[in-house]
Design a protein around this motif. Structure first.
Motif, short mmCIF file in Angstrom:
data_model
loop_
_atom_site.label_atom_id
_atom_site.label_comp_id
_atom_site.label_asym_id
_atom_site.label_seq_id
_atom_site.Cartn_x
_atom_site.Cartn_y
_atom_site.Cartn_z
N ASP A 296 1.49 22.44 4.81
CA ASP A 296 0.84 23.07 3.66
C ASP A 296 -0.42 22.26 3.31
O ASP A 296 -0.34 21.20 2.68
N ALA A 297 -1.59 22.78 3.72
CA ALA A 297 -2.84 22.04 3.49
C ALA A 297 -3.11 21.84 1.99
O ALA A 297 -3.63 20.80 1.58
N THR A 298 -2.74 22.81 1.19
CA THR A 298 -2.94 22.68 -0.25
C THR A 298 -2.10 21.55 -0.82
O THR A 298 -2.57 20.74 -1.64
N ALA A 299 -0.85 21.47 -0.38
CA ALA A 299 0.03 20.39 -0.84
C ALA A 299 -0.47 19.03 -0.38
O ALA A 299 -0.42 18.04 -1.13
N LEU A 300 -0.99 18.95 0.85
CA LEU A 300 -1.56 17.70 1.34
C LEU A 300 -2.74 17.27 0.48
O LEU A 300 -2.86 16.11 0.09
N GLY A 301 -3.63 18.20 0.21
CA GLY A 301 -4.80 17.88 -0.61
C GLY A 301 -4.42 17.46 -2.01
O GLY A 301 -4.96 16.49 -2.56
N THR A 302 -3.46 18.16 -2.61
CA THR A 302 -3.02 17.81 -3.96
C THR A 302 -2.43 16.41 -4.00
O THR A 302 -2.69 15.63 -4.93
N ALA A 303 -1.63 16.06 -2.98
CA ALA A 303 -1.02 14.73 -2.94
C ALA A 303 -2.09 13.65 -2.79
O ALA A 303 -2.02 12.59 -3.44
N MET A 304 -3.08 13.88 -1.94
CA MET A 304 -4.15 12.90 -1.77
C MET A 304 -4.94 12.72 -3.06
O MET A 304 -5.25 11.59 -3.47
N ARG A 305 -5.27 13.84 -3.71
CA ARG A 305 -6.02 13.76 -4.97
C ARG A 305 -5.22 13.02 -6.04
O ARG A 305 -5.76 12.18 -6.77
N ARG A 306 -3.93 13.31 -6.10
CA ARG A 306 -3.09 12.64 -7.09
C ARG A 306 -3.02 11.14 -6.83
O ARG A 306 -3.08 10.34 -7.76
N MET A 307 -2.90 10.76 -5.56
CA MET A 307 -2.83 9.33 -5.25
C MET A 307 -4.14 8.63 -5.59
O MET A 307 -4.14 7.48 -6.01
N LEU A 308 -5.26 9.31 -5.42
CA LEU A 308 -6.55 8.70 -5.76
C LEU A 308 -6.74 8.55 -7.27
O LEU A 308 -7.37 7.59 -7.73
N ASP A 309 -6.17 9.47 -8.05
CA ASP A 309 -6.48 9.52 -9.49
C ASP A 309 -5.42 8.92 -10.40
O ASP A 309 -5.74 8.47 -11.50
N ASP A 310 -4.17 8.92 -9.98
CA ASP A 310 -3.06 8.55 -10.87
C ASP A 310 -2.72 7.07 -10.72
O ASP A 310 -1.97 6.69 -9.82
N ASP A 311 -3.23 6.24 -11.61
CA ASP A 311 -3.01 4.79 -11.52
C ASP A 311 -1.56 4.42 -11.75
O ASP A 311 -1.05 3.47 -11.13
N ASP A 312 -0.87 5.11 -12.64
CA ASP A 312 0.54 4.78 -12.90
C ASP A 312 1.39 5.07 -11.67
O ASP A 312 2.27 4.28 -11.30
N LEU A 313 1.14 6.20 -11.04
CA LEU A 313 1.86 6.54 -9.81
C LEU A 313 1.58 5.49 -8.74
O LEU A 313 2.50 5.02 -8.04
N HIS A 314 0.32 5.13 -8.61
CA HIS A 314 -0.05 4.15 -7.59
C HIS A 314 0.66 2.82 -7.82
O HIS A 314 1.19 2.19 -6.88
N THR B 126 0.85 -1.19 0.00
CA THR B 126 0.00 0.00 0.00
C THR B 126 0.88 1.25 0.00
O THR B 126 1.71 1.42 0.90
N PRO B 127 0.74 2.12 -1.00
CA PRO B 127 1.57 3.32 -1.06
C PRO B 127 1.26 4.28 0.09
O PRO B 127 0.24 4.16 0.77
N VAL B 128 2.15 5.26 0.26
CA VAL B 128 2.03 6.21 1.36
C VAL B 128 2.12 7.63 0.84
O VAL B 128 3.00 7.96 0.04
N VAL B 129 1.16 8.48 1.28
CA VAL B 129 1.30 9.93 1.15
C VAL B 129 1.96 10.38 2.44
O VAL B 129 1.37 10.26 3.52
N ALA B 130 3.19 10.88 2.34
CA ALA B 130 4.00 11.04 3.54
C ALA B 130 4.49 12.46 3.75
O ALA B 130 4.76 13.19 2.80
N SER B 131 4.65 12.80 5.01
CA SER B 131 5.29 14.04 5.41
C SER B 131 6.75 14.06 4.97
O SER B 131 7.41 13.02 4.90
N THR B 132 7.26 15.24 4.70
CA THR B 132 8.65 15.39 4.27
C THR B 132 9.65 15.35 5.43
O THR B 132 10.85 15.49 5.20
N ILE B 133 9.20 15.19 6.66
CA ILE B 133 10.14 15.22 7.78
C ILE B 133 11.15 14.08 7.67
O ILE B 133 10.86 13.02 7.12
N ALA B 134 12.34 14.31 8.24
CA ALA B 134 13.48 13.41 8.04
C ALA B 134 13.23 11.96 8.46
O ALA B 134 13.59 11.04 7.72
#
Length: 365
Positions: free
Chosen positions: A316-334, A291-299
Motif C-alpha cells: 500500500d503506497a499510501t500507507a508507506l508514505g503516511t508512515a514515512m511522513r509520521r516518522m519524520l514529523d512525530d517527535d514523541d513517536l520517534h 534508530t527507529p524502523v518503518v517496517a513491512s508487516t510481513i511475519a
C-alpha cells in the motif's frame, strides 16, 4: 539454555566455498558465527575442533589461525561441493552455513536461510531457482537443516515436509557493528542533516519493493526531506522504469562499513518495506544505534523488530508514505521507538547464534 562449553563435540568441518564470494547477508552470517567459534578455540597449539575445507584458489583466512584449513579436490562451485568435499569431511560433522552442502554425507548441518526460492521465485533466475529447489529437497532428507527465523523454519518445514522441531533456528545478529567506528564524512559529502533523512539499505531485487517505496516518498516529501538509498545504483532506476533519480533521493554509491554506520546512526529512521524476507538484517543493524524502523508487516520482519517499529502494509503506497511522513514529523513517536529499538537490539547476539549451532551439531553426534 546456553550451550555448555564442557560438552563433547565431534570435529566440525566447515564448507569453505563461501570464502570465494563477496560478503552479503548470508556470508556475513557465516563469518560472524565462525568468529565466535574461533574465540573459543584453544590458543596452545592443540588440534582445533574446527577445520575449514576450501576449493583451490581460496587462501586461508588470516583472522582464524586457530582453525584447521585444507584445500581439497579440484575445480569449484557446485561440482567441487558435491564431488570433492564429502570425502574430506569423513569422521566429523560437515557444516554448510550458506544455503548449500553436498548431498552425500549423513552427518551434516546445512543452514538454509529462507524459503525464497520456493515462495518468491520471481526474484531468481530460472536455473538458480530449479537447482536450489531440488538441492533443498534432497538435503532435507540427507542433512540436518537449520535456518535463521521461526518464519523460515515454518515455511521450510511445510515445503520440505519436515517436522518443525527437526529444523534448528539460528538467528542472525548485528552486535558486531558496535566495533565499527562511524565515519560522518559521508553526511557532509551528500549535504545530509543528522536526524532529517530516511535511509534504505537494499537493492532493486523484486522482494525489496523499492519502486513503490520511492513513489511513496515522492508523494509525501517536502523540499528539505531526503531518502538515502544504499545498495541501489543509477542504472537500477532505468531498469525499473524510472527515467531519472527523483528529487530528494540520494545514492551514495559503493560505501564502506564506517560510512554505512554513520548513515545508520544519524538517520531519522530506516525504511524496510520488503515484500519477502527470511529474517531482515538492516532493521537489526539500525536498532544498534537506536534508530527507529518503518517496517513491512510481513511475519519475519515483525519477528525481528517486535515493538520497535512503525508497521505498514508494504503493498500500500499510501500507507508507506503516511508512515514515512509520521516518522519524520512525530517527535514523541520517534523518541518512544528509539528507546524500544535499543532494547530490542540486545535480544540478538552472535554469541547466542554460535551456541545454537553447537547445540545442533551435538544433537547430530
Amino acid at each position: 539454555m546456553p550451550f555448555s562449553r564442557d560438552s563433547v563435540l565431534p570435529h566440525l568441518y566447515v564448507n569453505g566455498r563461501f570464502l570465494g564470494r563477496s560478503v552479503t547477508g548470508v556470508e556475513r552470517f557465516a563469518h560472524m558465527v565462525l568468529d565466535r567459534l574461533h574465540d573459543r578455540q584453544p590458543a596452545d597449539g592443540r588440534a582445533p575442533g574446527v577445520t575449514i575445507l576450501a576449493p583451490p584458489g581460496i587462501e586461508r583466512p588470516a583472522k582464524w589461525p586457530r582453525f584447521g584449513f585444507r584445500t581439497v579436490g579440484s575445480g569449484g562451485g557446485h561440482r567441487w561441493e558435491q564431488l570433492s568435499l564429502p570425502a574430506a569431511a569423513k569422521g566429523g560433522v560437515l557444516v554448510g552455513l550458506c544455503n548449500s552442502n553436498p548431498v552425500r554425507p549423513r552427518r551434516a548441518l546445512t543452514v538454509i536461510h529462507d524459503a525464497a526460492v520456493y515462495d518468491f521465485g520471481q526474484g531468481f533466475a530460472r536455473s538458480y531457482r530449479l537447482l536450489h529447489r531440488t538441492l533443498g529437497r534432497i538435503l532435507a532428507r540427507r542433512s540436518h537443516i537449520a535456518t535463521v527465523s521461526r518464519f523460515s523454519q515454518a515455511r521450510l518445514a511445510a515445503i520440505l515436509r519436515l517436522p518443525l522441531a527437526d529444523i534448528t533456528v539460528i538467528p542472525n545478529a548485528a552486535d558486531h557493528i558496535r566495533a565499527i567506528a562511524p565515519d560522518p564524512a559521508i553526511l557532509a559529502r551528500h549535504a545530509l542533516t543528522p536526524g532529517r533523512y530516511l535511509l534504505i539499505v537494499g537493492s532493486f531485487a523484486p522482494n525489496k519493493n523499492l519502486p513503490r517505496t520511492i513513489a511513496a516518498f515522492q508523494s509525501i516529501a517536502r523540499p528539505e526531506d531526503r531518502l538515502v538509498l544504499v545498495g541501489a545504483a543509477v542504472k537500477s532506476f532505468a531498469a525499473n522504469g524510472i527515467d531519472s533519480v527523483p528529487d530528494g533521493v540520494i545514492l551514495p554509491g559503493r560505501i564502506d562499513d564506517e560510512s554505512l554506520m554513520a548513515l545508520y546512526a544519524n538517520a531519522r529512521a530506516l525504511v524496510f518495506p520488503s515484500l519477502y524476507e527470511g529474517f531482515g538484517i538492516p532493521p537489526l543493524e539500525a536498532m544498534q544505534f537506536g534508530t527507529p524502523v518503518v517496517a513491512s508487516t510481513i511475519a519475519p520482519v515483525r519477528e525481528v523488530c517486535d515493538d520497535a517499529a512503525l508497521y505498514c502494509d508494504p503493498e500500500d503506497a499510501t500507507a508507506l508514505g503516511t508512515a514515512m511522513r509520521r516518522m519524520l514529523d512525530d517527535d514523541d513517536l520517534h523518541l518512544r521507538l528509539s528507546a524500544a529499538a535499543r532494547a530490542r537490539a540486545l535480544a540478538f547476539r552472535w554469541e547466542d547464534s554460535a551456541d545454537r549451532l553447537l547445540e545442533a551439531v551435538a544433537a547430530i553426534g
